[in-house]
Design an enzyme around this catalytic site. Structure first.
Site, PDB file in Angstrom:
ATOM      1  CG  ASP A 104      -1.665  -1.145   1.519  1.00  0.00           C
ATOM      2  OD1 ASP A 104      -1.979  -1.830   0.548  1.00  0.00           O
ATOM      3  OD2 ASP A 104      -1.975  -1.382   2.704  1.00  0.00           O
TER       4      ASP A 104
HETATM    5  N1  URA Z   1      -1.066  -5.843   4.108  1.00  0.00           N
HETATM    6  C1  URA Z   1      -1.489  -4.573   4.125  1.00  0.00           C
HETATM    7  O1  URA Z   1      -2.476  -4.251   4.786  1.00  0.00           O
HETATM    8  N2  URA Z   1      -0.830  -3.676   3.395  1.00  0.00           N
HETATM    9  C2  URA Z   1       0.260  -3.964   2.667  1.00  0.00           C
HETATM   10  O2  URA Z   1       0.833  -3.097   2.020  1.00  0.00           O
HETATM   11  C3  URA Z   1       0.703  -5.294   2.661  1.00  0.00           C
HETATM   12  C4  URA Z   1       0.023  -6.218   3.389  1.00  0.00           C
END
Ligand code: URA
Length: 241
Positions: A104
């Site tokens: 993310d």
């Molecule tokens: N889980 C998440 O919530 N975000 C990420 O970027 C990777 C795994």
């Protein structure tokens, strides 16, 4: 031996048709001499091919490990945000690397990029059960019940079922989470489902690879031995997902 026009188009220089024009215009040299015939045969390991004076690298498998900073989206292009591609040196972009899976925008940590589609698929597919370990800072403190719920396989608030995962409480508001799949916002949603919303998340390990002190924003190319280790069947191989 390889045809010059095939070598140049595989290197991503231009389409075969555009190459004809470029060759005619004398933009390409083979071992220092201009060459206009795309059918000429060459050995990429021995011959030096230059395009407008710059050496053209033969295509090869590249796997990169990036320590992704927050604020960058995992995408090859984006109309609004900075993308992780902006952190990749041009020589690797020419080798057409793309991100393997996704972190993310607000997540930091280990992100792989490669031009090997098969390897990327293997790393992402839950079938192969490649473990991804995260460090999270979150509200509350994880309990033995939370650990058991993760081990059993959580159901997220929207009803999505997760594979069994490992939650390891480190202390108040700090945990490590290891998952073998990559659903959208998975770790944040898993922790939220247990009433522990995450405010900082960093991926520390993927398969055998760790950040190992690589500074945030930096990228390094994996060695052949590291790539071989990534390709080894994991203990989860043969899973049912
Ligand atoms: N889980 C998440 O919530 N975000 C990420 O970027 C990777 C795994």
């Amino acid at each position: 031996m390889l045809r010059l026009d095939k070598f140049l188009s595989d290197a991503g220089l231009a389409s075969r048709r555009e190459l004809k024009e470029l060759l005619k215009a004398g933009a390409v040299t083979l071992n220092g001499k201009p060459v206009t015939d795309g059918a000429v045969k060459l050995d990429p390991d021995v011959d030096q091919i230059c395009f407008r004076g710059t050496e053209v690298e033969p295509p090869r498998r590249v796997v990169l490990l990036l320590h992704k900073p927050t604020g960058y989206v995992t995408s090859t292009e984006d109309p609004r945000d900075r993308t992780v591609m902006e952190l990749i040196p041009a020589a690797f972009l020419r080798q057409k690397v793309v991100p393997v899976g996704r972190l993310d925008k607000e997540t930091e940590g280990l992100l792989l990029l490669t031009n090997d589609g098969e390897l990327a698929h293997r790393l992402i597919s839950p079938k192969h059960g490649v473990e991804k370990r995260y460090y999270a800072r979150h509200a509350g403190t994880a309990t033995a019940e939370d650990v058991a719920a993760f081990a059993e396989g959580l159901t997220l608030r929207d009803g999505t079922l997760c594979r069994p995962a490992v939650l390891r409480p480190i202390g108040p508001g700090e945990s490590e989470i290891t998952v073998t799949e990559g659903k959208y916002h998975q770790v944040r949603r898993m922790m939220a489902a247990r009433g522990m919303p995450v405010d900082y998340l960093r991926r520390e390990q993927e398969g055998p690879l760790r950040l190992d002190g690589l500074p945030v924003g930096q990228v390094r190319e994996l060695s052949a031995a590291e790539i071989d280790a990534l390709c080894l069947p994991s203990t989860k191989e043969g899973g049912t997902a």
